[in-house]
Design a protein around this motif. Structure first.
Motif, mmCIF file in Angstrom:
data_model
loop_
_atom_site.group_PDB
_atom_site.id
_atom_site.type_symbol
_atom_site.label_atom_id
_atom_site.label_comp_id
_atom_site.label_asym_id
_atom_site.label_seq_id
_atom_site.Cartn_x
_atom_site.Cartn_y
_atom_site.Cartn_z
ATOM 1 N N THR A 8 9.126 17.116 -3.265
ATOM 2 C CA THR A 8 9.205 18.498 -2.785
ATOM 3 C C THR A 8 8.718 19.428 -3.889
ATOM 4 O O THR A 8 9.147 19.318 -5.036
ATOM 5 N N ILE A 9 7.843 20.348 -3.534
ATOM 6 C CA ILE A 9 7.253 21.285 -4.497
ATOM 7 C C ILE A 9 7.554 22.706 -4.019
ATOM 8 O O ILE A 9 7.156 23.100 -2.930
ATOM 9 N N SER A 17 6.577 23.999 -0.243
ATOM 10 C CA SER A 17 7.165 25.194 0.337
ATOM 11 C C SER A 17 7.821 24.890 1.700
ATOM 12 O O SER A 17 8.659 24.004 1.791
ATOM 13 N N PHE A 18 7.419 25.602 2.770
ATOM 14 C CA PHE A 18 8.051 25.380 4.075
ATOM 15 C C PHE A 18 7.808 23.968 4.581
ATOM 16 O O PHE A 18 8.613 23.438 5.366
ATOM 17 N N GLY A 19 6.734 23.325 4.128
ATOM 18 C CA GLY A 19 6.499 21.934 4.510
ATOM 19 C C GLY A 19 7.622 21.022 4.076
ATOM 20 O O GLY A 19 7.921 20.020 4.743
ATOM 21 N N SER A 20 8.285 21.357 2.953
ATOM 22 C CA SER A 20 9.393 20.521 2.492
ATOM 23 C C SER A 20 10.610 20.654 3.399
ATOM 24 O O SER A 20 11.420 19.732 3.495
ATOM 25 N N VAL A 21 10.738 21.800 4.082
ATOM 26 C CA VAL A 21 11.812 21.954 5.071
ATOM 27 C C VAL A 21 11.622 20.938 6.196
ATOM 28 O O VAL A 21 12.580 20.297 6.651
ATOM 29 N N LEU A 22 10.367 20.760 6.629
ATOM 30 C CA LEU A 22 10.069 19.808 7.697
ATOM 31 C C LEU A 22 10.278 18.372 7.230
ATOM 32 O O LEU A 22 10.787 17.533 7.985
ATOM 33 N N ALA A 23 9.880 18.072 5.980
ATOM 34 C CA ALA A 23 10.060 16.715 5.450
ATOM 35 C C ALA A 23 11.545 16.374 5.330
ATOM 36 O O ALA A 23 11.972 15.271 5.692
ATOM 37 N N MET A 33 0.851 -1.191 0.000
ATOM 38 C CA MET A 33 0.000 0.000 0.000
ATOM 39 C C MET A 33 0.886 1.240 0.000
ATOM 40 O O MET A 33 1.811 1.371 0.801
ATOM 41 N N LYS A 34 0.613 2.179 -0.902
ATOM 42 C CA LYS A 34 1.372 3.426 -0.983
ATOM 43 C C LYS A 34 0.649 4.504 -0.179
ATOM 44 O O LYS A 34 -0.533 4.775 -0.391
ATOM 45 N N ILE A 35 1.364 5.116 0.749
ATOM 46 C CA ILE A 35 0.796 6.127 1.641
ATOM 47 C C ILE A 35 1.554 7.438 1.452
ATOM 48 O O ILE A 35 2.786 7.472 1.505
ATOM 49 N N GLY A 36 0.805 8.502 1.226
ATOM 50 C CA GLY A 36 1.409 9.823 1.144
ATOM 51 C C GLY A 36 1.159 10.622 2.405
ATOM 52 O O GLY A 36 0.040 10.621 2.939
ATOM 53 N N ILE A 37 2.183 11.282 2.908
ATOM 54 C CA ILE A 37 2.013 12.245 4.004
ATOM 55 C C ILE A 37 2.150 13.630 3.391
ATOM 56 O O ILE A 37 3.197 13.984 2.850
ATOM 57 N N TYR A 38 1.068 14.390 3.455
ATOM 58 C CA TYR A 38 1.057 15.714 2.839
ATOM 59 C C TYR A 38 1.371 16.772 3.890
ATOM 60 O O TYR A 38 0.727 16.848 4.939
ATOM 61 N N ILE A 39 2.390 17.621 3.592
ATOM 62 C CA ILE A 39 2.784 18.705 4.492
ATOM 63 C C ILE A 39 2.687 19.998 3.699
ATOM 64 O O ILE A 39 3.455 20.224 2.761
ATOM 65 N N SER A 40 1.754 20.854 4.061
ATOM 66 C CA SER A 40 1.476 22.076 3.307
ATOM 67 C C SER A 40 2.508 23.156 3.586
ATOM 68 O O SER A 40 3.400 22.994 4.433
ATOM 69 N N PHE A 83 6.535 11.269 1.199
ATOM 70 C CA PHE A 83 6.242 12.624 1.664
ATOM 71 C C PHE A 83 5.919 13.499 0.457
ATOM 72 O O PHE A 83 6.674 13.529 -0.517
ATOM 73 N N HIS A 84 4.798 14.201 0.516
ATOM 74 C CA HIS A 84 4.447 15.216 -0.472
ATOM 75 C C HIS A 84 4.472 16.547 0.273
ATOM 76 O O HIS A 84 3.592 16.802 1.111
ATOM 77 N N ALA A 85 5.448 17.384 -0.017
ATOM 78 C CA ALA A 85 5.638 18.577 0.799
ATOM 79 C C ALA A 85 5.774 19.817 -0.077
ATOM 80 O O ALA A 85 6.503 19.821 -1.071
#
Length: 414
Positions: free
Chosen positions: A297-298, A267-273, A1-8, A263-265
């Motif tokens: 990272t986006i 802007s600043f969410g990608s810093v946390l990822a 199962m593929k699970i994405g964690i989205y961090i805005s 991880f789908h992150a």
């Protein structure tokens, strides 16, 4: 199962919600699938006593019990801003003003020594706007006191000036109302603080009246900018945020058997990822090493952070290495999004996370032709606005997820 964690990104908006992100990916699956129609289902879970996550499952209509992809969102905004959010506007303005003043020498330095950051001039312009906004509100308070004092004064302005002049040099005087130079016939010229106070009140009033939601914008700006700076500069809230993210990953690995986490992150969410998969001072967790398969990272501000917070990415654990697939979405026009190159043009990545062996797979996404430098675009902050153009606010519009889906499908991530 593929699970994405989205961090805005910083701030909370419907456009950047996990529901909309999942809806956009679902649309891309539908566009690229013949004869199948996919839907989404939303639910809430608590991964710890005080923290919840929104879960969005993407499934085929005929098999709702077998989702093809599932998203969990990680809400960090309240954790990051909880100590600062309840402060008054004057307090937030003072902090924003102090932060801009403290950062300005480095901002100017980066004009001449950019360190791979391609738009230091645009950032200096943005900081100048921050300075004007914060200064206007900081000076609004004494200006109001000054105006109030004048209102209750029983003497005319000139008589007040003449009675309160204090000599500060040859023919120069200062009073609570300004700095003046003595001229013949008992006349004075100089800087009138009274006029300056009125100018500040006028500017701030126009700002509040003409700019929609100006009070909210300035408050949110100060809150997000100051709290992000404290995280990057001093590690404020970092332990709590990363601890909660580990709780969420642990919940997923216990409840989604045989899962692989992406991880789908944005802007600043990608810093946390990136903080999670490449931690500072400790080894990557067992969950990160065993279950984390990919990171998307986006608009990640990697080069911005590396240039203006040069110590932040030093001494990182890079143990995940090549086992972690990394897709990086960027726009060459975006003043914050990183292309992991030594120039500001579109192309394959040339550099990577400090010490990491795997370079990100670059995905270039543009919504506007990149032309020569335009002073109008510079003044109107086009390169800052592009940071919000990786998708339209409406989920039916095109988005960078069309390219992300194709690459994930080709790399076996979906």
């Amino acid at each position: 199962m593929k699970i994405g964690i989205y961090i805005s990104g910083l701030g909370i908006s419907k456009s950047n919600s996990v529901e909309n992100y999942a809806e956009r990916l679902k649309n891309e699956i539908n566009f690229n699938t013949n004869g199948y129609q996919y839907e989404t289902k939303i639910e809430k879970i608590h991964y710890s006593k005080n923290r919840e996550s929104t879960v969005v499952s993407i499934f085929e209509k005929e098999s709702p019990e077998n989702p093809v992809y599932k998203f969990y969102d990680f809400k960090y905004n309240e954790i990051l801003t909880e100590d600062f959010k309840g402060r008054t506007l004057i307090y937030k303005s003072l902090w924003l003003f102090a932060l801009v003043i403290r950062k300005f020498p480095l901002i100017i330095k980066r004009i001449f020594i950019p360190q791979n950051y391609s738009k230091p001039g645009q950032l200096m312009y943005v900081f100048s706007i921050f300075l004007i906004l914060s200064l206007s509100l900081v000076l609004m308070f004494p200006a109001v006191l000054e105006a109030t004092g004048q209102f209750f004064s029983k003497e005319s302005g000139k008589m007040t000036e003449l009675r309160k002049l204090i000599p500060i040099g040859d023919l120069k005087y200062i009073s609570m109302k300004g700095i003046f130079i003595d001229l013949p016939n008992k006349r004075y010229i100089g800087i009138d603080f009274n006029w300056f106070s009125k100018l500040i009140i006028l500017f701030t009033a126009l700002l509040v009246l003409l700019v929609p939601n100006a009070n909210t914008i300035i408050t949110d700006l100060a809150t997000n900018f100051v709290c992000a700076n404290d995280y990057l500069q001093h590690g404020s809230k970092k332990q709590l945020i990363q601890g909660n993210l580990e709780h969420l990953v642990d919940y997923i690995t216990e409840n989604e058997k045989g899962c692989k986490i992406h991880f789908h992150a944005y802007s600043f969410g990608s810093v946390l990822a990136l903080d999670y998969v490449f931690p500072y001072g400790i080894k990557a967790s067992k969950n990160a090493l065993e279950y984390c398969e990919a990171i998307v990272t986006i608009g990640t501000p990697y080069e911005f952070v590396n240039s203006y917070y040069p110590e932040f990415y030093n001494n990182r654990q890079t143990q995940p290495g090549d086992q972690l697939q990394w897709l990086n979405v960027y726009s060459a026009a975006d003043a914050l999004g990183s292309n992991f190159r030594k120039d500001g043009i579109a192309g394959d990545s040339e550099i990577s996370f400090k010490g990491a062996s795997n370079k990100p797979f670059n995905i270039n996404y543009e919504v506007y032709p990149i032309g020569k430098f335009s002073i109008i675009d510079f003044i109107m902050l086009y390169s800052i606005k592009v940071h919000d153009m990786y998708w339209d606010e409406n989920t039916e519009g095109q988005s960078c997820l069309g390219l992300v889906y194709q690459e994930m499908k080709g790399k076996g991530l979906m």
